[in-house]
Scaffold this active site. Structure first.
Site, PDB file in Angstrom:
ATOM      1  N   VAL A  11       0.853  -1.197   0.000  1.00  0.00           N
ATOM      2  CA  VAL A  11       0.000   0.000   0.000  1.00  0.00           C
ATOM      3  C   VAL A  11       0.885   1.242   0.000  1.00  0.00           C
ATOM      4  CG1 VAL A  11      -1.615   1.343   1.410  1.00  0.00           C
ATOM      5  CG2 VAL A  11      -1.978  -1.102   1.098  1.00  0.00           C
ATOM      6  N   MET A  13       1.426   5.250   0.720  1.00  0.00           N
ATOM      7  CA  MET A  13       0.932   6.237   1.673  1.00  0.00           C
ATOM      8  C   MET A  13       1.725   7.533   1.518  1.00  0.00           C
ATOM      9  SD  MET A  13       1.011   5.939   5.855  1.00  0.00           S
ATOM     10  CE  MET A  13       2.723   6.491   6.030  1.00  0.00           C
ATOM     11  N   PRO A  14       1.066   8.679   1.560  1.00  0.00           N
ATOM     12  CA  PRO A  14       1.827   9.930   1.530  1.00  0.00           C
ATOM     13  C   PRO A  14       2.821   9.983   2.688  1.00  0.00           C
ATOM     14  CG  PRO A  14      -0.501  10.363   1.162  1.00  0.00           C
ATOM     15  CD  PRO A  14      -0.392   8.922   1.572  1.00  0.00           C
ATOM     16  N   GLY A  19      -1.656  16.044  11.248  1.00  0.00           N
ATOM     17  CA  GLY A  19      -2.145  15.490  12.502  1.00  0.00           C
ATOM     18  C   GLY A  19      -3.105  16.418  13.209  1.00  0.00           C
ATOM     19  N   ASP A  44      -4.169  12.142   9.968  1.00  0.00           N
ATOM     20  CA  ASP A  44      -4.004  11.243  11.109  1.00  0.00           C
ATOM     21  C   ASP A  44      -4.827  11.736  12.286  1.00  0.00           C
ATOM     22  OD1 ASP A  44      -2.337   9.186  12.791  1.00  0.00           O
ATOM     23  OD2 ASP A  44      -2.208  11.075  13.889  1.00  0.00           O
ATOM     24  N   TYR A  49      -8.512  11.188  20.577  1.00  0.00           N
ATOM     25  CA  TYR A  49      -8.431  12.631  20.354  1.00  0.00           C
ATOM     26  C   TYR A  49      -9.792  13.303  20.454  1.00  0.00           C
ATOM     27  CZ  TYR A  49      -3.799  11.654  18.264  1.00  0.00           C
ATOM     28  OH  TYR A  49      -2.516  11.245  18.019  1.00  0.00           O
ATOM     29  N   LYS A  74      -6.477   5.574  15.250  1.00  0.00           N
ATOM     30  CA  LYS A  74      -5.902   4.666  16.247  1.00  0.00           C
ATOM     31  C   LYS A  74      -6.965   4.254  17.258  1.00  0.00           C
ATOM     32  CE  LYS A  74      -2.815   8.023  16.902  1.00  0.00           C
ATOM     33  NZ  LYS A  74      -2.842   8.774  15.621  1.00  0.00           N
ATOM     34  N   HIS A 107      -3.122   2.363  19.567  1.00  0.00           N
ATOM     35  CA  HIS A 107      -2.552   3.626  20.026  1.00  0.00           C
ATOM     36  C   HIS A 107      -1.398   3.435  21.015  1.00  0.00           C
ATOM     37  CE1 HIS A 107      -3.820   8.094  20.610  1.00  0.00           C
ATOM     38  NE2 HIS A 107      -2.531   7.966  20.770  1.00  0.00           N
TER      39      HIS A 107
END
Length: 293
Positions: A11, A13-14, A19, A44, A49, A74, A107
């Site tokens: 895969v 991913m950048p 965040g 992310d 959060y 996460k 996490h």
């Protein structure tokens, strides 16, 4: 900045992401919208959060094709265990408003209740096999814990997201990740934690070495630090709610640090962790229930 990295399962991913740690929910929609406008394509977040729903709302408002944005979140430790993690995925996917999550991490490891950690990771393996996530990984996992996890699971994590910045490079963690083909992803990549932690003796944003290198390239310290990450093969996920900083952090193409400059930045490592010791994270010390909606 469109550089991508290929994870160990193929895969892509950048390399540079955006965040939203500690971004209040009421500021998250506008911050993510601005990040997407500037050009970020990796976002992310995390269940803990408390802003997954707002990240999802920003994606909807952007009216971008789902395939254009790499979405990472996460699971929190209170949703560990096999069944708990499967339900944790459902909660996160529901808040984000997506059927598939690109990268799902645990996490934190919980060394004091490692069976539940293993159960949660096995749930991630199931989600991967079922196509509900495209890649799985871990966060804040040290080499000794990584060895324990690898011994009891089948899929090697694609990513280990850990604290990495010039004042805390965790070379041992990066080496262990590389040995197993795991991508190290840096949280607090520009050392923000060194400025908002009251017990930090100094801040990366005031460092004279970083200042000299930044001046030599006509860049900022933050841009130099992000370039350092990318040239050394890491993913980095800076955060900000200020449009000018969001744009600045994304503008890290067009210059190259020399080998000597990279070495000078490496030499800034103090060995002092800014975040909590991973082994100290337990359900008792961080009892944060993740709401259903």
């Amino acid at each position: 900045m469109t550089t991508t990295l290929t994870l160990n399962n193929g895969v892509r991913m950048p390399a540079l992401g955006f965040g939203v740690f500690q971004t209040p929910p009421e500021e998250t929609i506008s911050a993510v919208a601005e990040a997407l406008r500037v050009g970020y394509r990796l976002i992310d977040t995390a269940a803990a959060y408390g802003n997954e729903r707002e990240v999802g709302e920003a994606l909807r408002r952007a009216e971008m094709d789902r395939s254009e944005v790499f979405l990472e979140t996460k699971l929190w430790i209170t949703d560990y265990g096999y069944d708990g993690a499967l339900h944790g995925f459902d909660k996160s996917a529901g808040k984000l408003g997506v059927d598939q999550i690109d990268l799902l991490l645990l996490h934190q490891p919980v060394p004091t209740d490692f069976e539940r950690t293993i159960g949660a990771y096995k749930a991630l393996e199931t989600l991967l096999a079922d196509g509900r996530v495209r890649a799985i990984g871990i966060s804040n996992v040290m080499p000794d814990v990584l060895d324990r996890l690898l011994a009891e699971t089948s899929v090697v994590p694609a990513v280990n997201q850990v604290e990495v910045h010039p004042y805390f490079t965790q070379a041992d963690v990066q080496a262990a990740d590389a040995e197993h083909g795991i991508l190290t992803q840096a949280w607090s990549p520009i050392g923000g934690i060194t400025s908002y932690r009251g017990d930090s003796p100094r801040s990366t944003f005031e460092d004279p070495v970083l200042g000299e290198i930044a001046e030599a390239h006509g860049r900022t310290r933050a841009q130099v630090m992000l370039r350092w990450h990318l040239q050394q093969g890491r993913s980095a996920i800076p955060k900000s709610v200020r449009p000018e900083r969001i744009a600045e952090n994304f503008d890290v193409a067009g210059f190259e640090l020399t080998a000597d400059e990279l070495a000078r930045i490496d030499a800034l490592d103090t060995g002092v962790r800014g975040g909590p010791e991973p082994a100290s994270i337990t359900p008792e010390t961080f009892d944060r229930e993740i709401p259903e909606a």
